[in-house]
Design an enzyme around this catalytic site. Structure first.
Site, PDB file in Angstrom:
ATOM      1  CG  ASP A  71      -2.076  -0.966   0.948  1.00  0.00           C
ATOM      2  OD1 ASP A  71      -1.861  -2.175   1.132  1.00  0.00           O
ATOM      3  OD2 ASP A  71      -3.142  -0.517   0.495  1.00  0.00           O
ATOM      4  CG  ASN A  75       0.556  -5.715   1.678  1.00  0.00           C
ATOM      5  OD1 ASN A  75      -0.132  -5.077   0.873  1.00  0.00           O
ATOM      6  ND2 ASN A  75       0.492  -7.029   1.733  1.00  0.00           N
ATOM      7  CE  LYS A  76      -5.836  -5.514   4.217  1.00  0.00           C
ATOM      8  NZ  LYS A  76      -6.601  -4.398   4.833  1.00  0.00           N
TER       9      LYS A  76
HETATM   10  O1  MRU Z   1      -7.690  -3.082   2.745  1.00  0.00           O
HETATM   11  P1  MRU Z   1      -7.400  -3.445   1.320  1.00  0.00           P
HETATM   12  O2  MRU Z   1      -8.144  -4.636   0.849  1.00  0.00           O
HETATM   13  O3  MRU Z   1      -7.516  -2.257   0.404  1.00  0.00           O
HETATM   14  O4  MRU Z   1      -5.855  -3.854   1.371  1.00  0.00           O
HETATM   15  C1  MRU Z   1      -5.225  -4.217   0.175  1.00  0.00           C
HETATM   16  C2  MRU Z   1      -3.819  -4.658   0.350  1.00  0.00           C
HETATM   17  O5  MRU Z   1      -3.272  -4.670   1.428  1.00  0.00           O
HETATM   18  C3  MRU Z   1      -3.071  -5.032  -0.900  1.00  0.00           C
HETATM   19  O6  MRU Z   1      -2.093  -5.993  -0.628  1.00  0.00           O
HETATM   20  C4  MRU Z   1      -2.385  -3.776  -1.471  1.00  0.00           C
HETATM   21  O7  MRU Z   1      -3.285  -2.720  -1.575  1.00  0.00           O
HETATM   22  C5  MRU Z   1      -1.789  -4.045  -2.797  1.00  0.00           C
HETATM   23  S1  MRU Z   1      -3.033  -4.261  -4.025  1.00  0.00           S
HETATM   24  C6  MRU Z   1      -2.281  -4.484  -5.504  1.00  0.00           C
END
Ligand code: MRU
Length: 355
Positions: free
Chosen positions: A236, A246-247
């Site tokens: 992110d 990231n997540k």
């Molecule tokens: O909360 P989200 O579903 O928007 O989180 C998404 C992620 O963490 C993805 O790994 C990240 O945005 C990369 S998407 C190509």
């Protein structure tokens, strides 16, 4: 089967494939008011860093079309208000702010509101097109890192649903498969909102790519049993030193990968790299509603009133990251130098470095 379209512009409206309904229902939303679009981003109807940026860019187009004035200053002031609403949706994905900055620059450069409305649509479509091209280039660079016969562990959703199309980390998997490699994907369910179970499993099934869904807590055991070749995730926001947001759960995977001697790869476009932040310490981490943890699919699973922590993202220190795959090539440690070389403004104009 056609390519999944998470977000599209058609007939003066933004179309979103409602990701809160997948995989049970493929429901398309048609949005004509930028405030509804902001709500859709906040509610994760569209999600994934690149897709959030693209949707927000189209949101600026909606806002520009709704501002009925020929006066340039009034138009720009009201557009800034709308942009602030879109910017306040999700704090971690830097692609959101990157896309809104591009849109603001286009609006400011236009001589009058009518020209701005036209140029803003062109810019949003360009941001969208560029993302798809970036994903395909990322796939080409990253596929070389995936050995034939590999089992790749991934987290959250980084496919067509999370982007303008094709995907980042899942794009790398798709490119490796397209190159003739046999690849299996171990899919973390990704608590609390189950982007892995609901979205990644669905995308991989559609693509015919072998996938095994598991609970997040199974990752360490699968690695210890020798069932994982590498970890491959999206991002992110990536700081200048290579720290990766990231997540939530990604950091734990990186530590486990290190313990088991496995490569930990991140695939993300240059638009996810934030060279203005020296390290991941400066990345804002979104904290979401407690109900996302206390409830599963609307059903309560925890005692009412329990204290909850629900950070949506974590930061993986650069020291755990084996390589960062971008559309301009593969960055390796030390990331301060390699990311600057690939992602700085000057680098944007140059052809991609070898991957
Ligand atoms: O909360 P989200 O579903 O928007 O989180 C998404 C992620 O963490 C993805 O790994 C990240 O945005 C990369 S998407 C190509």
């Amino acid at each position: 089967m056609g390519e999944i379209q998470a977000v599209a512009w058609a007939d003066g409206a933004v179309r979103l494939l409602d990701q809160t309904r997948l995989p049970q229902e493929e429901r398309e939303l048609q949005i004509t008011d930028y405030r509804d679009l902001a709500a859709a981003i906040r509610d994760l109807r569209v999600r994934g860093a690149p897709a959030i940026g693209i949707a927000a860019a189209y949101g600026v187009v909606l806002a520009a079309r709704s501002i009925q004035t020929a006066d340039r200053e009034t138009f720009l002031a009201r557009l800034r208000e709308a942009t602030d609403v879109l910017a306040a949706t999700r704090p971690t994905a830097v692609n959101l702010f990157w896309a809104l900055r591009r849109m603001a620059a286009v609006a400011e450069a236009a001589p009058d509101p009518e020209a701005a409305r036209h140029a803003l649509l062109e810019e949003a479509l360009r941001i969208h097109r560029e993302d798809v091209a970036a994903n395909r280039a990322m796939g080409r660079h990253g596929a070389a890192l995936i050995p034939d016969g590999a089992t790749v562990l991934t987290h959250c959703n980084t496919g067509a649903l999370a982007t303008g199309g094709y995907g980042t980390a899942l794009g790398v998997v798709r490119a490796a498969v397209a190159a003739g490699k046999r690849v299996r994907v171990l899919v973390d369910e990704t608590r609390p909102l189950l982007q892995g179970a609901r979205l990644t499993a669905w995308e991989l099934q559609r693509e015919g790519i072998p996938a095994t869904l598991m609970v997040d807590g199974a990752a360490g055991s699968m690695m210890r049993r020798g069932l994982v070749a590498c970890v491959l995730v999206g991002a992110d926001r990536i700081a200048a030193n290579g720290d990766v947001a990231n997540k939530i759960g990604t950091y734990a995977l990186a530590v486990l990968a290190r313990e088991h001697g496995l490569p930990f790869y991140v695939a993300a476009p240059a638009s996810s790299v934030d060279l203005s932040l020296a390290s991941g310490d400066g990345i804002p981490i979104e904290e979401r509603r407690p109900e996302e943890v206390t409830h599963v699919a609307g059903v309560p699973v925890a005692p009412a009133g329990v204290d909850v922590a629900n950070p949506a993202f974590d930061v993986t220190p650069a020291a755990y990251v084996t390589a960062i795959i971008t559309e301009r090539g593969v960055a390796r440690p030390p990331y301060g130098a390699s990311l600057a070389a690939l992602c700085s403004a000057e680098a944007a104009g140059r052809p991609a470095a070898a991957g």
